[in-house]
Design an enzyme around this catalytic site. Structure first.
Site, PDB file in Angstrom:
ATOM      1  N   HIS A   1       0.766  -1.119   0.145  1.00 39.61           N
ATOM      2  CA  HIS A   1       0.106   0.144   0.161  1.00 39.61           C
ATOM      3  C   HIS A   1       0.670   1.135   0.067  1.00 39.61           C
ATOM      4  CE1 HIS A   1      -2.917  -3.010   1.130  1.00 39.61           C
ATOM      5  NE2 HIS A   1      -2.207  -3.156   2.236  1.00 39.61           N
ATOM      6  N   CYS A   2       1.965   1.044  -0.564  1.00 42.28           N
ATOM      7  CA  CYS A   2       2.888   2.439  -0.911  1.00 42.28           C
ATOM      8  C   CYS A   2       3.189   2.746   0.786  1.00 42.28           C
ATOM      9  CB  CYS A   2       2.448   3.439  -1.633  1.00 42.28           C
ATOM     10  SG  CYS A   2       1.972   3.072  -3.097  1.00 42.28           S
ATOM     11  N   ALA A   3       3.497   1.940   1.493  1.00 43.69           N
ATOM     12  CA  ALA A   3       3.727   2.153   3.196  1.00 43.69           C
ATOM     13  C   ALA A   3       4.632   1.262   3.815  1.00 43.69           C
ATOM     14  CB  ALA A   3       2.480   2.315   3.634  1.00 43.69           C
TER      15      ALA A   3
END
Length: 202
Positions: free
Chosen positions: A158-160
């Site tokens: 999640h781009c995290a």
């Protein structure tokens, strides 16, 4: 949620159409006038240049100096319709529904044995997004089983990645709700997660 950028006294705010029931591929940048005048353009092209010489270039005043080339007019029209749709409902009503559906989402996910909810276990400081793990089951397996029951979630980083590292996991499953999400759909998610648990965790 309803936002008043002037009351918040922000310098810059980024908006994404697809987070507002609109089309993908378009966004907007709100920039306070003094900041906009100081910022150089990120892209150059037609309509944003006031004058060009071999030695110098002069740009239009904001906001034109940030709008190079042909604008995505179809997406703009779609986004306008989405904003009118949300405005017609009223952002206070949208926010109230989101709080209600977030409670249902957190309660349903947290009730599944083996689920670890990442982040706060309450609706304060949380929007209608719940990232979680289920025992040692890989998030991609969770997503695939849910997909077979017509429940769509996101899986992965999640781009995290730094946030996942903070929680001590490599990836997670993530359920997101919106103003169109119903409690029945949250119940379907919970039933699907029970199927995942029964299949992978015996």
């Amino acid at each position: 949620m309803p936002l008043d950028l002037h009351a918040l006294d922000v310098d810059v705010a980024a908006l994404s159409a697809h987070k507002m029931c609109g089309p993908t591929g378009i966004g907007a940048l709100y920039v306070r006038r003094e900041v906009a005048e100081a910022l150089p353009p990120a892209l150059v092209g037609g309509s944003m240049v006031a004058d060009v010489a071999m030695e110098t270039t002069t740009y239009q005043d904001p906001p034109l100096k940030f709008e190079a080339g042909t604008q995505p007019v179809a997406q703009i029209a779609g986004w306008k319709a989405a904003v009118e749709f949300l405005s017609g409902i009223g952002m206070e009503r949208v926010a109230a529904h989101e709080r209600h559906i977030t409670e249902a989402l957190i309660d349903a996910i947290s009730a599944i044995d083996g689920v670890r909810l990442l982040g706060p276990a309450h609706t304060r400081d949380r929007v209608a997004v719940a990232a979680f793990t289920l025992g040692d089951v890989h998030p991609h397996d969770i997503g695939q089983v849910l997909d077979a029951t017509d429940v769509a979630i996101r899986v992965g980083h999640h781009c995290a990645i730094p946030l996942h590292r903070f929680f001590g996991v490599r990836a997670s499953a993530r359920a997101s709700a919106s103003l169109t999400t119903t409690v029945d759909e949250i119940d379907r998610l919970a039933r699907g997660l029970e199927q995942v648990r029964q299949f992978f965790i015996r």
